[in-house]
Design a protein around this motif. Structure first.
Motif, short mmCIF file in Angstrom:
data_model
loop_
_atom_site.label_atom_id
_atom_site.label_comp_id
_atom_site.label_asym_id
_atom_site.label_seq_id
_atom_site.Cartn_x
_atom_site.Cartn_y
_atom_site.Cartn_z
N SER A 1 20.83 -20.22 -3.77
CA SER A 1 19.44 -19.81 -3.98
C SER A 1 18.51 -20.75 -3.21
N LEU A 2 17.54 -20.17 -2.51
CA LEU A 2 16.56 -20.95 -1.76
C LEU A 2 15.33 -21.28 -2.59
N ASN A 3 15.24 -20.72 -3.79
CA ASN A 3 14.10 -21.01 -4.65
C ASN A 3 14.25 -22.39 -5.25
N GLU A 4 13.28 -23.22 -5.00
CA GLU A 4 13.33 -24.63 -5.37
C GLU A 4 13.67 -24.82 -6.85
N ALA A 5 13.12 -23.98 -7.72
CA ALA A 5 13.32 -24.18 -9.15
C ALA A 5 14.69 -23.71 -9.62
N ASN A 6 15.34 -22.82 -8.86
CA ASN A 6 16.57 -22.21 -9.33
C ASN A 6 17.85 -22.84 -8.80
N SER A 7 17.75 -23.65 -7.79
CA SER A 7 18.94 -24.11 -7.09
C SER A 7 19.47 -25.41 -7.65
N VAL A 8 20.76 -25.42 -7.97
CA VAL A 8 21.39 -26.65 -8.42
C VAL A 8 21.60 -27.60 -7.25
N CYS A 9 21.36 -27.11 -6.03
CA CYS A 9 21.52 -27.94 -4.83
C CYS A 9 20.20 -28.59 -4.41
N LYS A 10 19.20 -28.58 -5.27
CA LYS A 10 17.90 -29.16 -4.91
C LYS A 10 18.07 -30.61 -4.45
N ASP A 11 17.47 -30.92 -3.30
CA ASP A 11 17.49 -32.27 -2.74
C ASP A 11 18.90 -32.77 -2.43
N LYS A 12 19.86 -31.86 -2.32
CA LYS A 12 21.23 -32.25 -1.99
C LYS A 12 21.70 -31.40 -0.81
N PRO A 13 21.33 -31.78 0.39
CA PRO A 13 21.64 -30.93 1.55
C PRO A 13 23.13 -30.67 1.73
N ARG A 14 23.97 -31.68 1.48
CA ARG A 14 25.40 -31.47 1.65
C ARG A 14 25.93 -30.46 0.64
N CYS A 15 25.38 -30.47 -0.56
CA CYS A 15 25.76 -29.50 -1.59
C CYS A 15 25.50 -28.08 -1.09
N PHE A 16 24.33 -27.85 -0.52
CA PHE A 16 23.98 -26.52 -0.04
C PHE A 16 24.80 -26.17 1.21
N TYR A 17 25.01 -27.17 2.05
CA TYR A 17 25.77 -26.99 3.29
C TYR A 17 27.21 -26.56 2.99
N LYS A 18 27.77 -27.12 1.92
CA LYS A 18 29.17 -26.86 1.60
C LYS A 18 29.37 -25.80 0.52
N ALA A 19 28.28 -25.23 0.00
CA ALA A 19 28.39 -24.39 -1.19
C ALA A 19 29.30 -23.19 -0.99
N PHE A 20 29.28 -22.58 0.18
CA PHE A 20 30.07 -21.38 0.39
C PHE A 20 31.53 -21.70 0.66
N ALA A 21 31.85 -22.97 0.95
CA ALA A 21 33.11 -23.29 1.60
C ALA A 21 34.29 -23.45 0.65
N THR A 22 34.09 -23.31 -0.66
CA THR A 22 35.19 -23.48 -1.59
C THR A 22 36.35 -22.55 -1.22
N ASN A 23 36.02 -21.29 -0.98
CA ASN A 23 37.02 -20.34 -0.50
C ASN A 23 36.60 -19.77 0.84
N GLY A 24 35.80 -20.55 1.57
CA GLY A 24 35.26 -20.05 2.83
C GLY A 24 36.30 -19.78 3.89
N SER A 25 37.47 -20.39 3.77
CA SER A 25 38.48 -20.19 4.78
C SER A 25 39.42 -19.03 4.45
N ALA A 26 39.26 -18.45 3.27
CA ALA A 26 40.13 -17.33 2.89
C ALA A 26 39.88 -16.14 3.82
N SER A 27 40.92 -15.40 4.09
CA SER A 27 40.82 -14.31 5.06
C SER A 27 39.89 -13.20 4.60
N ASP A 28 39.68 -13.07 3.28
CA ASP A 28 38.82 -12.00 2.78
C ASP A 28 37.34 -12.36 2.83
#
Length: 614
Positions: free
Chosen positions: A439-466
């Motif tokens: 989420s890009l909304n400042e109030a809703n994002s658990v990654c607020k002020d944590k750029p690496r958190c947002f940068y890596k957020a998708f990558a948990t299963n980002g390498s999966a073929s699906d």
């Protein structure tokens, strides 16, 4: 010797020379070998090899290219008359070349004058020659964005498609953001060396235009920003309980949105936006969230057994929730399917999102989950078989529960990858994982002020073929009927300018973190490095006036930028201070005196008989 691949050729030549001179001193042998390799490659008309370790960094360009090797000696700058040309011609290609030629010339014009003790650049870029391999201009999930750039006096770009050329030219626009570059020559490679596109084909930004209307000019600015950071899918959520933002002039659908206040997008608006986005390599995916959030469909009536019948809904009087009902007479399927057919003429992307996120999982009257699933199944069949579209849904859509592989393999699912376990061939767009939100909304994002958190957020299963990519979301619900004075005013179309700054500053440069991860994820990147990269990117975007990015070293929220609240007044309205108020009153008083004098003049004249006084 013909240097087909610069670095391997030169290294091979160097190795050959070293073998020819085994008795020479180590230092001399190495330098002679490199010197001969350089001379041969120059003789073949190819850029010389570059010193290992000199490369573009996240401060120079974002996303960081997959491979970039550069030579420092002397730097380079853009000629004020730099020409951008292509090896092929089409309406799209010509428009792209013209746009970037204008851009590069303006960047060159903005170059600061050299100081007396500042050496001239070793290389001045006089031309950018673009070679496009494929004539295809289809923009879809298989579009190839790979490219190779070789900078120099005659900079060359080789791309598989015109959209790869756009990506390359955007890279050059960042490298030469100040009209000059600290490197004299670079070889920049983005792709896997086989001409394939980037591994994540879906690099998305979802914008909620239902709770708060986005002027087309603001959407254009967002598209420009997306192209700059190589995002390629703009997902527009057109419906919610607040509004239905698309207008069709054809009956019976002209009654859905024409009574809405706060703005709608006509077919012409959408056609213009899609053409604008296509010229920047960005797709536009529509979302019409069904079966909840579309009460406006109750205005639609179709003819059934020689009489007009409105689309049926189920209602909950307590919660005031409403839901489309899949009736046995197929009135809902006929009406909604007809709307999709008309809308598909205006929005041409292969993906068509039909929502599926319910207000409640409980039944609303006769509209239980089984009824919802049956409606979604029939609408998927219409979109898939009749309209040849790929259906996208949220993971909560009831039709996905216990769905057969034949259906799952047809759709694209937007999902939290920690909770959604797809079938082996289901295409997934990541929206979150177990601990991170996109989420890009400042109030809703658990990654607020944590750029690496947002940068890596998708990558948990980002390498999966699906997993085909990810999407960052921006909701405008907080601007709708807010108790906060500034939010409430920015939610009104009277304050479009202020809202544009607020929305753009919340989205950029933060969404670029996801863009960088999807384009070229670098696991070792730290928070400090990402903060530095985003600050440099903001400066480049704002200097080019691409989009109103949050200024570097600054915090932006929905109500303020750099700790300064947004002006609650419409930016286009004049501000009436005491001096202006006095001036207007004085002018009005003088006007009254003049009018009175004219009346007195005419009173005694021959014109009085004609009733001029009255």
């Amino acid at each position: 010797c013909v240097c087909v691949c610069v670095r391997p050729c030169c290294l091979l030549l160097r190795s050959f020379v070293l073998r020819l001179a085994p008795t020479m001193g180590q230092y001399v042998r190495a330098r002679v070998g490199v010197a001969i390799a350089v001379l041969v490659c120059l003789g073949a008309g190819v850029h010389p090899p570059v010193v290992s370790g000199d490369t573009l960094t996240a401060k120079d360009v974002w996303p960081v290219p997959r491979d970039a090797v550069c030579s420092v000696s002397g730097g380079s700058d853009l000629s004020a008359t730099v020409q951008v040309t292509a090896n092929t011609s089409s309406t799209l290609v010509n428009a792209v070349m013209t746009r970037y030629q204008t851009l590069f010339q303006s960047l060159a014009a903005g170059t600061a004058p050299k100081q007396n003790d500042e050496a001239a650049a070793a290389v001045t870029v006089a031309s950018v020659r673009v070679s496009i391999v494929s004539a295809s201009e289809v923009l879809d999930a298989s579009t190839n964005y790979s490219y190779v750039i070789r900078t120099g006096k005659e900079t060359t770009v080789k791309a598989q498609t015109v959209f790869g050329a756009i990506a390359a030219l955007e890279t050059l626009a960042q490298v030469y953001a100040d009209g000059k570059c600290r490197f004299s020559t670079c070889i920049i490679h983005d792709g896997d060396g086989k001409g394939d596109s980037q591994p994540h084909s879906f690099r998305g930004l979802q914008v909620d235009v239902s709770h708060r209307f986005f002027p087309v000019s603001l959407l254009e600015a967002l598209v420009d920003g997306m192209a700059a950071v190589k995002l390629n899918v703009l997902h527009l959520t057109f419906t919610s309980d607040a509004a239905f933002r698309t207008y069709l002039s054809t009956k019976p659908y002209n009654d859905i949105a024409d009574k809405q206040e706060g703005g709608v997008y006509t077919a012409d608006d959408l056609e213009h936006l899609i053409a604008y986005a296509t010229e920047r390599g960005v797709r536009v995916v529509p979302e019409f969230s069904l079966p909840d959030h579309v009460l406006q469909f109750s205005n639609v009536a179709i003819v059934h057994i020689k009489k007009s019948v409105n689309v049926p809904f189920c209602h909950d009087k307590t919660t005031k929730a409403s839901r489309l009902y899949n009736d046995l007479d197929k009135i809902t399927v006929t009406a909604v399917g007809g709307f999709f057919t008309e809308m598909a003429k205006a929005v041409t992307d292969p993906y068509f999102h039909i929502g599926g996120h319910l207000t409640t999982t409980k039944a609303i009257g006769q509209c239980d989950l089984a009824n919802v699933a049956s409606l979604q199944t029939e609408l998927i069949a219409i979109l898939d078989s009749k309209l040849k579209r790929t259906v996208a849904l949220w993971e909560q859509a009831p039709v996905l529960t216990n769905a057969k592989p034949a259906l799952l393999n047809k759709v694209v699912v937007y999902a939290n990858v920690s909770s959604f376990k797809p079938a082996s061939k289901t295409r997934v767009v990541v929206t979150a994982d177990a601990s991170n939100s996109l989420s890009l909304n400042e109030a809703n994002s658990v990654c607020k002020d944590k750029p690496r958190c947002f940068y890596k957020a998708f990558a948990t299963n980002g390498s999966a073929s699906d997993v085909i990519g990810a999407v960052a979301s921006f909701s405008t619900a907080e601007f709708f009927n807010s108790s906060n004075k500034i939010l409430s005013e920015l939610g009104s179309q009277d304050y479009d300018d202020g809202f544009a700054v607020a929305a753009s500053s919340l989205i950029f440069p933060r969404v670029a973190l996801l863009a960088g991860a999807l384009w070229n994820l670098q696991a070792a990147t730290t928070d400090a490095e990402l903060n530095t990269a985003m600050s440099a990117l903001s400066d480049r975007l704002n200097k080019r006036k691409v989009v109103d990015a949050c200024p570097s070293s600054c915090t932006c929220t929905a109500t303020s930028a750099c700790s300064k609240p947004y002006d609650p007044k419409p930016f286009s309205s004049p501000e009436f201070g005491p001096g202006m108020t006095f001036g207007v009153c004085l002018l009005a008083f003088v006007a009254v005196l003049v009018f009175a004098a004219l009346c007195q003049h005419y009173k005694g004249s021959q014109h009085s008989d004609y009733g001029l006084i009255e």
